[in-house]
Design a protein around this motif. Sequence first.
Motif, PDB file in Angstrom:
ATOM      1  N   PRO A  28       0.834  -1.199   0.000  1.00  0.00           N
ATOM      2  CA  PRO A  28       0.000   0.000   0.000  1.00  0.00           C
ATOM      3  C   PRO A  28       0.870   1.250   0.000  1.00  0.00           C
ATOM      4  CG  PRO A  28       0.052  -0.987   2.184  1.00  0.00           C
ATOM      5  CD  PRO A  28       0.754  -1.935   1.271  1.00  0.00           C
ATOM      6  N   GLY A  29       0.298   2.360  -0.442  1.00  0.00           N
ATOM      7  CA  GLY A  29       1.020   3.617  -0.483  1.00  0.00           C
ATOM      8  C   GLY A  29       0.666   4.516   0.686  1.00  0.00           C
ATOM      9  N   LEU A  30       1.581   5.382   1.057  1.00  0.00           N
ATOM     10  CA  LEU A  30       1.341   6.342   2.129  1.00  0.00           C
ATOM     11  C   LEU A  30       1.996   7.667   1.772  1.00  0.00           C
ATOM     12  CD1 LEU A  30       0.136   6.784   4.983  1.00  0.00           C
ATOM     13  CD2 LEU A  30       2.391   6.193   5.897  1.00  0.00           C
ATOM     14  N   VAL A  31       1.204   8.711   1.672  1.00  0.00           N
ATOM     15  CA  VAL A  31       1.729  10.053   1.461  1.00  0.00           C
ATOM     16  C   VAL A  31       2.002  10.667   2.831  1.00  0.00           C
ATOM     17  CG1 VAL A  31       1.286  12.332   0.489  1.00  0.00           C
ATOM     18  CG2 VAL A  31       0.488  10.286  -0.710  1.00  0.00           C
ATOM     19  N   VAL A  32       3.206  11.204   3.007  1.00  0.00           N
ATOM     20  CA  VAL A  32       3.661  11.744   4.298  1.00  0.00           C
ATOM     21  C   VAL A  32       3.888  13.247   4.133  1.00  0.00           C
ATOM     22  CG1 VAL A  32       5.406  11.604   6.109  1.00  0.00           C
ATOM     23  CG2 VAL A  32       4.774   9.534   4.817  1.00  0.00           C
ATOM     24  N   ILE A  33       3.154  14.058   4.889  1.00  0.00           N
ATOM     25  CA  ILE A  33       3.215  15.506   4.723  1.00  0.00           C
ATOM     26  C   ILE A  33       4.093  16.142   5.792  1.00  0.00           C
ATOM     27  CG2 ILE A  33       1.908  17.634   4.445  1.00  0.00           C
ATOM     28  CD1 ILE A  33       1.397  15.558   2.286  1.00  0.00           C
ATOM     29  N   GLN A  34       4.967  16.999   5.342  1.00  0.00           N
ATOM     30  CA  GLN A  34       5.992  17.656   6.151  1.00  0.00           C
ATOM     31  C   GLN A  34       5.424  18.548   7.256  1.00  0.00           C
ATOM     32  OE1 GLN A  34       7.038  19.752   2.468  1.00  0.00           O
ATOM     33  NE2 GLN A  34       6.950  21.687   3.606  1.00  0.00           N
ATOM     34  N   GLU A  35       6.251  18.807   8.262  1.00  0.00           N
ATOM     35  CA  GLU A  35       6.018  19.894   9.199  1.00  0.00           C
ATOM     36  C   GLU A  35       6.304  21.220   8.491  1.00  0.00           C
ATOM     37  OE1 GLU A  35       7.503  18.241  13.418  1.00  0.00           O
ATOM     38  OE2 GLU A  35       9.004  18.160  11.829  1.00  0.00           O
ATOM     39  N   LEU A 109      -2.877   8.708   3.945  1.00  0.00           N
ATOM     40  CA  LEU A 109      -2.268  10.028   4.061  1.00  0.00           C
ATOM     41  C   LEU A 109      -1.991  10.308   5.526  1.00  0.00           C
ATOM     42  CD1 LEU A 109      -1.550  12.859   2.901  1.00  0.00           C
ATOM     43  CD2 LEU A 109      -3.987  13.416   3.052  1.00  0.00           C
ATOM     44  N   THR A 110      -0.785  10.791   5.812  1.00  0.00           N
ATOM     45  CA  THR A 110      -0.450  11.171   7.178  1.00  0.00           C
ATOM     46  C   THR A 110       0.385  12.443   7.134  1.00  0.00           C
ATOM     47  OG1 THR A 110       0.443  10.393   9.311  1.00  0.00           O
ATOM     48  CG2 THR A 110       1.706   9.843   7.355  1.00  0.00           C
ATOM     49  N   GLY A 111       0.408  13.185   8.250  1.00  0.00           N
ATOM     50  CA  GLY A 111       1.193  14.408   8.286  1.00  0.00           C
ATOM     51  C   GLY A 111       1.366  14.908   9.705  1.00  0.00           C
ATOM     52  N   PHE A 112       2.323  15.803   9.867  1.00  0.00           N
ATOM     53  CA  PHE A 112       2.758  16.251  11.178  1.00  0.00           C
ATOM     54  C   PHE A 112       2.717  17.778  11.246  1.00  0.00           C
ATOM     55  CE2 PHE A 112       4.404  12.178  10.158  1.00  0.00           C
ATOM     56  CZ  PHE A 112       4.423  11.458  11.347  1.00  0.00           C
ATOM     57  N   CYS A 113       2.108  18.316  12.313  1.00  0.00           N
ATOM     58  CA  CYS A 113       2.014  19.763  12.511  1.00  0.00           C
ATOM     59  C   CYS A 113       1.252  20.366  11.331  1.00  0.00           C
ATOM     60  CB  CYS A 113       3.408  20.345  12.706  1.00  0.00           C
ATOM     61  SG  CYS A 113       3.468  22.115  13.056  1.00  0.00           S
ATOM     62  N   MET A 114       1.863  21.247  10.545  1.00  0.00           N
ATOM     63  CA  MET A 114       1.217  21.754   9.339  1.00  0.00           C
ATOM     64  C   MET A 114       0.707  20.601   8.481  1.00  0.00           C
ATOM     65  SD  MET A 114       2.949  23.946   6.234  1.00  0.00           S
ATOM     66  CE  MET A 114       3.665  22.507   5.413  1.00  0.00           C
ATOM     67  N   GLY A 115       1.504  19.537   8.407  1.00  0.00           N
ATOM     68  CA  GLY A 115       1.106  18.366   7.634  1.00  0.00           C
ATOM     69  C   GLY A 115      -0.107  17.661   8.197  1.00  0.00           C
ATOM     70  N   ILE A 118      -3.004  19.607   6.806  1.00  0.00           N
ATOM     71  CA  ILE A 118      -3.195  19.262   5.398  1.00  0.00           C
ATOM     72  C   ILE A 118      -3.780  17.857   5.255  1.00  0.00           C
ATOM     73  CG2 ILE A 118      -1.906  18.737   3.270  1.00  0.00           C
ATOM     74  CD1 ILE A 118      -0.157  21.194   3.925  1.00  0.00           C
ATOM     75  N   THR A 119      -3.385  16.958   6.142  1.00  0.00           N
ATOM     76  CA  THR A 119      -3.956  15.603   6.123  1.00  0.00           C
ATOM     77  C   THR A 119      -5.466  15.642   6.291  1.00  0.00           C
ATOM     78  OG1 THR A 119      -1.932  14.543   6.911  1.00  0.00           O
ATOM     79  CG2 THR A 119      -4.002  13.403   7.370  1.00  0.00           C
ATOM     80  N   ILE A 120      -5.947  16.474   7.202  1.00  0.00           N
ATOM     81  CA  ILE A 120      -7.391  16.542   7.432  1.00  0.00           C
ATOM     82  C   ILE A 120      -8.097  17.203   6.257  1.00  0.00           C
ATOM     83  CG2 ILE A 120      -9.154  17.587   8.912  1.00  0.00           C
ATOM     84  CD1 ILE A 120      -7.317  16.956  11.284  1.00  0.00           C
ATOM     85  N   ILE A 121      -7.465  18.210   5.643  1.00  0.00           N
ATOM     86  CA  ILE A 121      -8.042  18.761   4.416  1.00  0.00           C
ATOM     87  C   ILE A 121      -8.117  17.677   3.349  1.00  0.00           C
ATOM     88  CG2 ILE A 121      -7.754  20.470   2.579  1.00  0.00           C
ATOM     89  CD1 ILE A 121      -6.220  22.208   4.616  1.00  0.00           C
ATOM     90  N   GLY A 122      -7.050  16.897   3.219  1.00  0.00           N
ATOM     91  CA  GLY A 122      -7.040  15.819   2.242  1.00  0.00           C
ATOM     92  C   GLY A 122      -8.114  14.784   2.491  1.00  0.00           C
ATOM     93  N   ALA A 123      -8.372  14.506   3.767  1.00  0.00           N
ATOM     94  CA  ALA A 123      -9.419  13.530   4.104  1.00  0.00           C
ATOM     95  C   ALA A 123     -10.780  13.975   3.603  1.00  0.00           C
ATOM     96  CB  ALA A 123      -9.457  13.326   5.622  1.00  0.00           C
ATOM     97  N   LEU A 129      -8.429   8.064  -1.365  1.00  0.00           N
ATOM     98  CA  LEU A 129      -7.785   7.715  -0.100  1.00  0.00           C
ATOM     99  C   LEU A 129      -8.562   6.633   0.633  1.00  0.00           C
ATOM    100  CD1 LEU A 129      -6.820  11.266   1.227  1.00  0.00           C
ATOM    101  CD2 LEU A 129      -5.225   9.446   0.570  1.00  0.00           C
ATOM    102  N   SER A 130      -7.831   5.834   1.428  1.00  0.00           N
ATOM    103  CA  SER A 130      -8.472   4.794   2.234  1.00  0.00           C
ATOM    104  C   SER A 130      -8.461   5.108   3.720  1.00  0.00           C
ATOM    105  CB  SER A 130      -7.780   3.442   1.998  1.00  0.00           C
ATOM    106  OG  SER A 130      -7.956   3.016   0.662  1.00  0.00           O
ATOM    107  N   ALA A 131      -7.528   5.937   4.188  1.00  0.00           N
ATOM    108  CA  ALA A 131      -7.433   6.284   5.608  1.00  0.00           C
ATOM    109  C   ALA A 131      -6.469   7.446   5.767  1.00  0.00           C
ATOM    110  CB  ALA A 131      -6.966   5.098   6.446  1.00  0.00           C
TER     111      ALA A 131
END
Length: 226
Positions: A28-35, A109-115, A118-123, A129-131
């Motif tokens: 599976p793939g996972l997009v990781v969003i920066q701080e 999709l996952t992300g940290f701080c600013m990310g 953005i993760t919640i916007i992406g959701a 996306l699956s999760a």
Amino acid sequence: MGTVITFGRLDGGDATGYLASTARGDAPGLVVIQEWWGVSEQIKGLCDRFASAGFTALAPDLYGGTVIPYHDAVAAAKEMQNLDFKTTTAQVVGGAVAYLARNGAAVGLTGFCMGGAITIIGAAIIPGLSACVAFYGLPPADVVDAATIAVPLQGHFANRDDWCTPQAVDTFEARLHAAGKPYEFFRYEADHAFANEQRASVHDRAAAELAWTRAVAFLCRHLLPR
């Protein structure tokens, strides 16, 4: 160790990102969003770790190669404020999701701080996306309506956080609950950015490892075939 790649934005332009691949061809793939610091060595290390856990992880570079030193919060805030969050999420993050999904893989999709914001916007706005897993970040209330969250969401938040405050988390959680959305939120007696091991002043190893275990289990539950 991963590599820097170029992938397509959904509007037809190009973006770059750090890609860490796992040994499985059907992973599976996972997009990781920066701080707000950029695609730092910390974010690259997280991609490598997610790859070791069985995910093909891609961190799109939202700052075009700029990485801010941890001591310069003013510069980090300026870079973050220059982002159009919704457009960046839709076009760049959406392109990263499409890149990982091109062979039929489930993508999270996952992300940290600013990310995390953005993760919640992406959701709410990225198809396919699956999760999603957000770490100590929430978008402004006028950017995302909790009722529009379209996928299972997990959140990890710090009780000693003056940016993503406990009150803001409580409010967003109440809206998710009222809308009947699938979510689980965890709170830690820790500071903002507790999962960043490069920042000794805030890193909390116990909280970080517990959050990591919960996040990987959640992603496996929703991304791996049953």
